[in-house]
Design a protein around this motif. Structure first.
Motif, PDB file in Angstrom:
ATOM      1  N   SER A  97       0.829  -1.210   0.000  1.00 19.92           N
ATOM      2  CA  SER A  97       0.000   0.000   0.000  1.00 19.92           C
ATOM      3  C   SER A  97       0.858   1.252   0.000  1.00 19.92           C
ATOM      4  CB  SER A  97      -0.976   0.009   1.184  1.00 19.92           C
ATOM      5  OG  SER A  97      -0.282   0.112   2.397  1.00 19.92           O
ATOM      6  N   ALA A  98       1.995   1.219   0.653  1.00 21.07           N
ATOM      7  CA  ALA A  98       2.903   2.382   0.644  1.00 21.07           C
ATOM      8  C   ALA A  98       3.461   2.598  -0.753  1.00 21.07           C
ATOM      9  CB  ALA A  98       4.029   2.184   1.650  1.00 21.07           C
ATOM     10  N   ALA A  99       3.809   1.521  -1.429  1.00 22.97           N
ATOM     11  CA  ALA A  99       4.342   1.637  -2.793  1.00 22.97           C
ATOM     12  C   ALA A  99       3.282   2.184  -3.728  1.00 22.97           C
ATOM     13  CB  ALA A  99       4.852   0.288  -3.282  1.00 22.97           C
ATOM     14  N   CYS A 100       2.054   1.724  -3.581  1.00 25.52           N
ATOM     15  CA  CYS A 100       0.966   2.202  -4.447  1.00 25.52           C
ATOM     16  C   CYS A 100       0.668   3.674  -4.200  1.00 25.52           C
ATOM     17  CB  CYS A 100      -0.288   1.372  -4.226  1.00 25.52           C
ATOM     18  SG  CYS A 100      -0.151  -0.288  -4.904  1.00 25.52           S
ATOM     19  N   SER A 101       0.665   4.090  -2.949  1.00 29.09           N
ATOM     20  CA  SER A 101       0.343   5.486  -2.654  1.00 29.09           C
ATOM     21  C   SER A 101       1.483   6.420  -3.042  1.00 29.09           C
ATOM     22  CB  SER A 101      -0.015   5.662  -1.182  1.00 29.09           C
ATOM     23  OG  SER A 101       1.099   5.392  -0.368  1.00 29.09           O
ATOM     24  N   ALA A 102       2.695   5.897  -3.156  1.00 28.78           N
ATOM     25  CA  ALA A 102       3.835   6.728  -3.525  1.00 28.78           C
ATOM     26  C   ALA A 102       3.821   7.050  -5.020  1.00 28.78           C
ATOM     27  CB  ALA A 102       5.143   6.034  -3.153  1.00 28.78           C
ATOM     28  N   GLN A 103       3.136   6.228  -5.819  1.00 24.02           N
ATOM     29  CA  GLN A 103       3.077   6.479  -7.248  1.00 24.02           C
ATOM     30  C   GLN A 103       2.065   7.571  -7.542  1.00 24.02           C
ATOM     31  OE1 GLN A 103       2.150   2.747  -9.086  1.00 24.02           O
ATOM     32  NE2 GLN A 103       4.217   1.975  -8.886  1.00 24.02           N
ATOM     33  N   GLU A 104       2.432   8.444  -8.468  1.00 25.15           N
ATOM     34  CA  GLU A 104       1.531   9.510  -8.875  1.00 25.15           C
ATOM     35  C   GLU A 104       0.463   8.966  -9.808  1.00 25.15           C
ATOM     36  OE1 GLU A 104       3.613  13.733  -9.401  1.00 25.15           O
ATOM     37  OE2 GLU A 104       4.291  12.231 -10.822  1.00 25.15           O
ATOM     38  N   SER A 105      -0.701   9.552  -9.754  1.00 25.93           N
ATOM     39  CA  SER A 105      -1.722   9.222 -10.740  1.00 25.93           C
ATOM     40  C   SER A 105      -1.347   9.906 -12.057  1.00 25.93           C
ATOM     41  CB  SER A 105      -3.088   9.700 -10.265  1.00 25.93           C
ATOM     42  OG  SER A 105      -3.160  11.117 -10.316  1.00 25.93           O
ATOM     43  N   VAL A 106      -1.941   9.459 -13.127  1.00 21.13           N
ATOM     44  CA  VAL A 106      -1.701  10.074 -14.429  1.00 21.13           C
ATOM     45  C   VAL A 106      -2.146  11.532 -14.400  1.00 21.13           C
ATOM     46  CG1 VAL A 106      -2.431  10.048 -16.854  1.00 21.13           C
ATOM     47  CG2 VAL A 106      -1.760   7.925 -15.727  1.00 21.13           C
ATOM     48  N   GLU A 107      -3.262  11.802 -13.733  1.00 18.49           N
ATOM     49  CA  GLU A 107      -3.744  13.182 -13.633  1.00 18.49           C
ATOM     50  C   GLU A 107      -2.726  14.064 -12.911  1.00 18.49           C
ATOM     51  OE1 GLU A 107      -7.572  15.763 -12.050  1.00 18.49           O
ATOM     52  OE2 GLU A 107      -7.694  13.580 -12.110  1.00 18.49           O
ATOM     53  N   GLU A 108      -2.166  13.571 -11.816  1.00 17.37           N
ATOM     54  CA  GLU A 108      -1.156  14.348 -11.078  1.00 17.37           C
ATOM     55  C   GLU A 108       0.093  14.552 -11.919  1.00 17.37           C
ATOM     56  OE1 GLU A 108      -2.045  13.023  -6.454  1.00 17.37           O
ATOM     57  OE2 GLU A 108      -0.888  11.676  -7.749  1.00 17.37           O
ATOM     58  N   ALA A 109       0.543  13.490 -12.582  1.00 22.48           N
ATOM     59  CA  ALA A 109       1.782  13.570 -13.364  1.00 22.48           C
ATOM     60  C   ALA A 109       1.640  14.516 -14.552  1.00 22.48           C
ATOM     61  CB  ALA A 109       2.202  12.176 -13.829  1.00 22.48           C
ATOM     62  N   THR A 110       0.521  14.435 -15.274  1.00 20.63           N
ATOM     63  CA  THR A 110       0.341  15.315 -16.428  1.00 20.63           C
ATOM     64  C   THR A 110       0.124  16.760 -15.993  1.00 20.63           C
ATOM     65  OG1 THR A 110      -1.998  14.687 -16.547  1.00 20.63           O
ATOM     66  CG2 THR A 110      -0.465  13.531 -18.020  1.00 20.63           C
ATOM     67  N   THR A 111      -0.568  16.942 -14.886  1.00 18.97           N
ATOM     68  CA  THR A 111      -0.763  18.305 -14.369  1.00 18.97           C
ATOM     69  C   THR A 111       0.582  18.915 -13.980  1.00 18.97           C
ATOM     70  OG1 THR A 111      -3.009  17.812 -13.636  1.00 18.97           O
ATOM     71  CG2 THR A 111      -1.911  19.692 -12.587  1.00 18.97           C
ATOM     72  N   LYS A 112       1.416  18.145 -13.314  1.00 13.01           N
ATOM     73  CA  LYS A 112       2.751  18.645 -12.959  1.00 13.01           C
ATOM     74  C   LYS A 112       3.565  18.972 -14.204  1.00 13.01           C
ATOM     75  CE  LYS A 112       3.540  16.596  -8.419  1.00 13.01           C
ATOM     76  NZ  LYS A 112       4.341  15.621  -7.655  1.00 13.01           N
ATOM     77  N   ALA A 113       3.472  18.125 -15.231  1.00  9.06           N
ATOM     78  CA  ALA A 113       4.220  18.368 -16.471  1.00  9.06           C
ATOM     79  C   ALA A 113       3.768  19.656 -17.137  1.00  9.06           C
ATOM     80  CB  ALA A 113       4.055  17.183 -17.426  1.00  9.06           C
ATOM     81  N   VAL A 114       2.455  19.877 -17.210  1.00 12.16           N
ATOM     82  CA  VAL A 114       1.939  21.096 -17.838  1.00 12.16           C
ATOM     83  C   VAL A 114       2.295  22.318 -16.995  1.00 12.16           C
ATOM     84  CG1 VAL A 114      -0.162  22.343 -18.498  1.00 12.16           C
ATOM     85  CG2 VAL A 114       0.122  19.930 -19.131  1.00 12.16           C
ATOM     86  N   GLU A 115       2.160  22.214 -15.689  1.00 15.04           N
ATOM     87  CA  GLU A 115       2.509  23.354 -14.828  1.00 15.04           C
ATOM     88  C   GLU A 115       3.999  23.683 -14.900  1.00 15.04           C
ATOM     89  OE1 GLU A 115       0.755  22.156 -11.084  1.00 15.04           O
ATOM     90  OE2 GLU A 115      -1.145  23.142 -11.597  1.00 15.04           O
ATOM     91  N   ALA A 116       4.842  22.665 -14.974  1.00 12.61           N
ATOM     92  CA  ALA A 116       6.287  22.909 -15.131  1.00 12.61           C
ATOM     93  C   ALA A 116       6.561  23.581 -16.470  1.00 12.61           C
ATOM     94  CB  ALA A 116       7.066  21.605 -15.012  1.00 12.61           C
ATOM     95  N   PHE A 117       5.872  23.126 -17.507  1.00 14.22           N
ATOM     96  CA  PHE A 117       6.034  23.756 -18.811  1.00 14.22           C
ATOM     97  C   PHE A 117       5.582  25.219 -18.770  1.00 14.22           C
ATOM     98  CE2 PHE A 117       3.777  25.195 -22.589  1.00 14.22           C
ATOM     99  CZ  PHE A 117       4.885  25.429 -23.395  1.00 14.22           C
ATOM    100  N   LEU A 118       4.438  25.490 -18.139  1.00 15.79           N
ATOM    101  CA  LEU A 118       3.935  26.865 -18.081  1.00 15.79           C
ATOM    102  C   LEU A 118       4.887  27.785 -17.318  1.00 15.79           C
ATOM    103  CD1 LEU A 118       0.128  26.207 -17.552  1.00 15.79           C
ATOM    104  CD2 LEU A 118       1.284  26.946 -19.646  1.00 15.79           C
ATOM    105  N   TYR A 119       5.517  27.251 -16.285  1.00 14.45           N
ATOM    106  CA  TYR A 119       6.538  28.032 -15.583  1.00 14.45           C
ATOM    107  C   TYR A 119       7.689  28.339 -16.557  1.00 14.45           C
ATOM    108  CZ  TYR A 119      10.187  29.489 -12.381  1.00 14.45           C
ATOM    109  OH  TYR A 119      11.175  30.198 -11.766  1.00 14.45           O
ATOM    110  N   GLY A 120       8.151  27.299 -17.263  1.00 15.44           N
ATOM    111  CA  GLY A 120       9.231  27.487 -18.233  1.00 15.44           C
ATOM    112  C   GLY A 120       8.852  28.452 -19.342  1.00 15.44           C
ATOM    113  N   ALA A 121       7.598  28.388 -19.797  1.00 19.21           N
ATOM    114  CA  ALA A 121       7.135  29.320 -20.829  1.00 19.21           C
ATOM    115  C   ALA A 121       7.097  30.746 -20.279  1.00 19.21           C
ATOM    116  CB  ALA A 121       5.757  28.902 -21.330  1.00 19.21           C
ATOM    117  N   SER A 122       6.730  30.888 -19.029  1.00 15.13           N
ATOM    118  CA  SER A 122       6.676  32.219 -18.409  1.00 15.13           C
ATOM    119  C   SER A 122       8.052  32.876 -18.358  1.00 15.13           C
ATOM    120  CB  SER A 122       6.108  32.126 -16.990  1.00 15.13           C
ATOM    121  OG  SER A 122       4.770  31.687 -16.995  1.00 15.13           O
ATOM    122  N   ILE A 123       9.077  32.075 -18.085  1.00 16.74           N
ATOM    123  CA  ILE A 123      10.427  32.644 -18.009  1.00 16.74           C
ATOM    124  C   ILE A 123      11.132  32.604 -19.364  1.00 16.74           C
ATOM    125  CG2 ILE A 123      10.682  32.150 -15.540  1.00 16.74           C
ATOM    126  CD1 ILE A 123      12.594  29.832 -16.347  1.00 16.74           C
TER     127      ILE A 123
END
Length: 143
Positions: free
Chosen positions: A13-39
């Motif tokens: 259960s600890a291993a499963c909860s440590a993995q990001e969901s696809v929604e979390e991972a893609t949201t982080k990727a887009v937010e990181a990109f938007l930060y990079g686009a901003s700068i």
């Protein structure tokens, strides 16, 4: 034996909860990109856009990654203290289809602490090389 089963269950259960969901991972990727686009980071663009990208801009132009990257040639990222427009994401909706994701959101452009523009954005993302990349992107300015 019970202790062993309990320990295995806790570790699983600890291993499963440590993995990001696809929604979390893609949201982080887009937010990181938007930060990079901003700068204005060419690296952020190069990392996020797939080689086979098709981008349809809010002005109706359609182009690929090479054209998009050509506008960033010899560009250096700005110091975050000197950024005048910050891009953000609101109303995020993630739809997963196997190893492909359709990522819908409202892109915001914030100047001096106030959102001045909104764009409806839809991206088709695929996961490769341990990152999410956009192979298709559409931007529509909200009137």
């Amino acid at each position: 034996m019970r202790y062993l089963l309990f320990t295995i269950a806790v570790l699983f259960s600890a291993a499963c909860s440590a993995q990001e969901s696809v929604e979390e991972a893609t949201t982080k990727a887009v937010e990181a990109f938007l930060y990079g686009a901003s700068i204005g980071s060419p690296k952020a663009h190069d990392r996020f856009w797939a080689e086979e990208l098709t981008y349809t801009s809010s002005s109706g132009e359609r182009f690929g990654k090479a054209h998009l990257m050509s506008g960033m040639k010899d560009t250096k990222p700005k110091d975050p203290d000197n950024v005048t427009v910050w891009y953000g994401a609101e109303d995020i909706e993630v739809k997963q289809f196997g190893d492909t994701v359709v990522f819908n959101f409202t892109l915001t452009a914030e100047e001096e602490g106030k959102v001045t523009q909104y764009f409806y954005n839809t991206g088709v993302l695929i996961q490769r090389d341990d990152r999410w990349q956009a192979v298709n992107w559409n931007a529509t300015k909200v009137p």
